[in-house]
Motif scaffolding. Structure first.
Motif, PDB file in Angstrom:
ATOM      1  N   ARG A 188      -2.068   6.151  -6.144  1.00 40.53           N
ATOM      2  CA  ARG A 188      -1.708   4.908  -6.562  1.00 40.53           C
ATOM      3  C   ARG A 188      -1.974   5.090  -8.091  1.00 40.53           C
ATOM      4  O   ARG A 188      -2.996   5.545  -8.433  1.00 40.53           O
ATOM      5  CB  ARG A 188      -2.249   3.486  -6.373  1.00 40.53           C
ATOM      6  CG  ARG A 188      -1.752   2.948  -4.921  1.00 40.53           C
ATOM      7  CD  ARG A 188      -0.335   2.386  -5.214  1.00 40.53           C
ATOM      8  NE  ARG A 188      -0.065   1.599  -6.336  1.00 40.53           N
ATOM      9  CZ  ARG A 188      -0.297   0.171  -6.349  1.00 40.53           C
ATOM     10  NH1 ARG A 188      -0.499  -0.289  -5.197  1.00 40.53           N
ATOM     11  NH2 ARG A 188       0.278  -0.501  -7.066  1.00 40.53           N
TER      12      ARG A 188
ATOM     13  N   HIS B  89       0.858  -1.026   0.012  1.00 40.19           N
ATOM     14  CA  HIS B  89       0.032   0.143  -0.106  1.00 40.19           C
ATOM     15  C   HIS B  89       0.821   1.374  -0.068  1.00 40.19           C
ATOM     16  O   HIS B  89       0.334   2.238   0.207  1.00 40.19           O
ATOM     17  CB  HIS B  89      -0.947   0.156   1.133  1.00 40.19           C
ATOM     18  CG  HIS B  89      -1.875  -1.339   1.201  1.00 40.19           C
ATOM     19  ND1 HIS B  89      -3.006  -1.222   0.215  1.00 40.19           N
ATOM     20  CD2 HIS B  89      -2.198  -2.153   2.084  1.00 40.19           C
ATOM     21  CE1 HIS B  89      -3.711  -2.445   0.353  1.00 40.19           C
ATOM     22  NE2 HIS B  89      -3.356  -2.929   1.418  1.00 40.19           N
TER      23      HIS B  89
ATOM     24  N   ARG C 299      -6.749   8.754  -6.085  1.00 36.92           N
ATOM     25  CA  ARG C 299      -6.797   9.752  -4.956  1.00 36.92           C
ATOM     26  C   ARG C 299      -5.719   9.305  -4.010  1.00 36.92           C
ATOM     27  O   ARG C 299      -5.299  10.215  -3.376  1.00 36.92           O
ATOM     28  CB  ARG C 299      -8.167  10.165  -4.489  1.00 36.92           C
ATOM     29  CG  ARG C 299      -9.171  10.777  -5.636  1.00 36.92           C
ATOM     30  CD  ARG C 299     -10.523  10.956  -4.723  1.00 36.92           C
ATOM     31  NE  ARG C 299     -11.375  12.037  -5.694  1.00 36.92           N
ATOM     32  CZ  ARG C 299     -12.754  12.038  -5.544  1.00 36.92           C
ATOM     33  NH1 ARG C 299     -13.150  11.397  -4.650  1.00 36.92           N
ATOM     34  NH2 ARG C 299     -13.327  12.755  -6.545  1.00 36.92           N
ATOM     35  N   GLY C 300      -5.633   8.269  -3.708  1.00 37.76           N
ATOM     36  CA  GLY C 300      -4.618   7.641  -2.809  1.00 37.76           C
ATOM     37  C   GLY C 300      -3.009   7.680  -3.144  1.00 37.76           C
ATOM     38  O   GLY C 300      -2.362   7.108  -2.334  1.00 37.76           O
TER      39      GLY C 300
ATOM     40  N   GLU D 147     -10.697   6.018  -5.641  1.00 34.84           N
ATOM     41  CA  GLU D 147     -10.132   5.777  -4.333  1.00 34.84           C
ATOM     42  C   GLU D 147      -8.624   5.638  -4.373  1.00 34.84           C
ATOM     43  O   GLU D 147      -8.043   6.243  -3.654  1.00 34.84           O
ATOM     44  CB  GLU D 147     -10.687   4.729  -3.680  1.00 34.84           C
ATOM     45  CG  GLU D 147     -12.131   5.084  -3.049  1.00 34.84           C
ATOM     46  CD  GLU D 147     -13.065   3.937  -2.713  1.00 34.84           C
ATOM     47  OE1 GLU D 147     -12.347   2.773  -2.269  1.00 34.84           O
ATOM     48  OE2 GLU D 147     -14.066   4.207  -1.795  1.00 34.84           O
ATOM     49  N   ARG D 148      -8.107   4.602  -5.397  1.00 33.82           N
ATOM     50  CA  ARG D 148      -6.747   4.264  -5.609  1.00 33.82           C
ATOM     51  C   ARG D 148      -5.919   5.438  -6.074  1.00 33.82           C
ATOM     52  O   ARG D 148      -4.769   5.914  -5.630  1.00 33.82           O
ATOM     53  CB  ARG D 148      -6.678   3.048  -6.441  1.00 33.82           C
ATOM     54  CG  ARG D 148      -7.251   1.747  -6.083  1.00 33.82           C
ATOM     55  CD  ARG D 148      -6.394   1.267  -4.893  1.00 33.82           C
ATOM     56  NE  ARG D 148      -7.355  -0.220  -4.609  1.00 33.82           N
ATOM     57  CZ  ARG D 148      -7.099  -1.453  -5.041  1.00 33.82           C
ATOM     58  NH1 ARG D 148      -6.571  -1.309  -5.969  1.00 33.82           N
ATOM     59  NH2 ARG D 148      -7.905  -2.365  -4.661  1.00 33.82           N
TER      60      ARG D 148
END
Length: 264
Positions: A155, A44, A152-153, A149-150
């Motif tokens: 990735r 992550h 914005r995170g 979500e990925r």
């Protein structure tokens, strides 16, 4: 279009199987150990100031070695944007995911059936794959949310907007809805052309052939003579909030040009 002629019978194919099959099995075992010991707690992590986390470097290394076992020399052409970015690529073979992974670790969107494949599904899930059940609007909505979500995170996410594999060098229509994830997350879109070549000439039947299934494609590719597996990182597509279809068409045009031009 530049194509290779129909190859003559290859007497070295059985010999390649003798050493490639054991190496492939050992490499899969190594992948399981890496997932269990390293990637499971480090996967992550995200790229910071253009620097890849350790887990991403391990994914690239494992994928590069896998390419070599299949007799493929992974070649990068162009420069990938730093994370996060939505990569959109053409899809022709079972090894496309690992081919792109050899140059940049990303979360892929793949068909839900892969999640149930022995070992492969587990490795894909630990690599951050987002699974999509084709034909299900509910699944697509969940996939789009997961993609945003990925992204914005921090990735990167990679997709095959054709919605399936192409055959005989034909590039199918790109689905435009998938580009909304990049618009919602406010990240760039970079087209990526995956191209197999030998002696500079494109080999259009290196991937899936019409009517060929997973195991048939795997066994055939595992016995093939060496090829170059090119990953072309192309000019990013500008954001067009009111014209997703144009974003899809422009991505397809740039990938098509790169597939036909060895020097793209």
């Amino acid at each position: 279009m530049d194509t290779a002629s129909t190859p003559a019978p290859d007497p070295w194919r059985p010999v390649r199987y003798l050493w490639r099959v054991p190496l492939l099995l050992l490499h899969i075992l190594l992948g399981i150990l890496l997932c269990a010991l390293i990637l499971s707690w480090n996967r992550h992590r995200v790229m910071v100031h253009g620097r890849e986390p350790f887990a991403h470097r391990m994914i690239r290394w494992w994928s590069t070695v896998l390419m070599r076992i299949f007799g493929l020399r992974s070649v990068r052409i162009g420069k990938p944007l730093p994370d996060p970015v939505l990569f959109v690529a053409n899809h022709t073979s079972l090894i496309d995911i690992e081919l792109l992974h050899s140059q940049r670790a990303a979360c892929f969107v793949a068909k839900a059936e892969i999640a149930g494949w022995p070992l492969v599904g587990w490795l894909a899930a630990n690599g951050g794959t987002i699974f999509h059940r084709r034909g299900s609007n509910h699944s697509l909505a969940a996939v789009m949310q997961a993609m945003v979500e990925r992204l914005r995170g921090g990735r990167s996410v990679a997709v095959f907007p054709e919605g399936g594999t192409g055959h005989n060098g034909v590039l199918k229509v790109f689905h435009a809805r998938i580009f909304q994830a990049a618009l919602d997350a406010q990240v760039p879109v970079q087209p990526v052309a995956l191209r197999f070549a030998r002696n500079g000439r494109r080999v259009i039947d290196a991937g899936f052939r019409e009517g060929e299934h997973f195991m048939g494609n795997l066994l055939r590719m595992l016995g093939e003579a060496p090829l170059d597996a090119e990953v072309h990182f192309l000019t990013p597509v500008p954001a067009m909030p009111d014209a997703r279809r144009r974003m899809a068409e422009l991505s397809r045009e740039r990938i098509g040009s790169a597939l036909d031009d060895a020097h793209a």
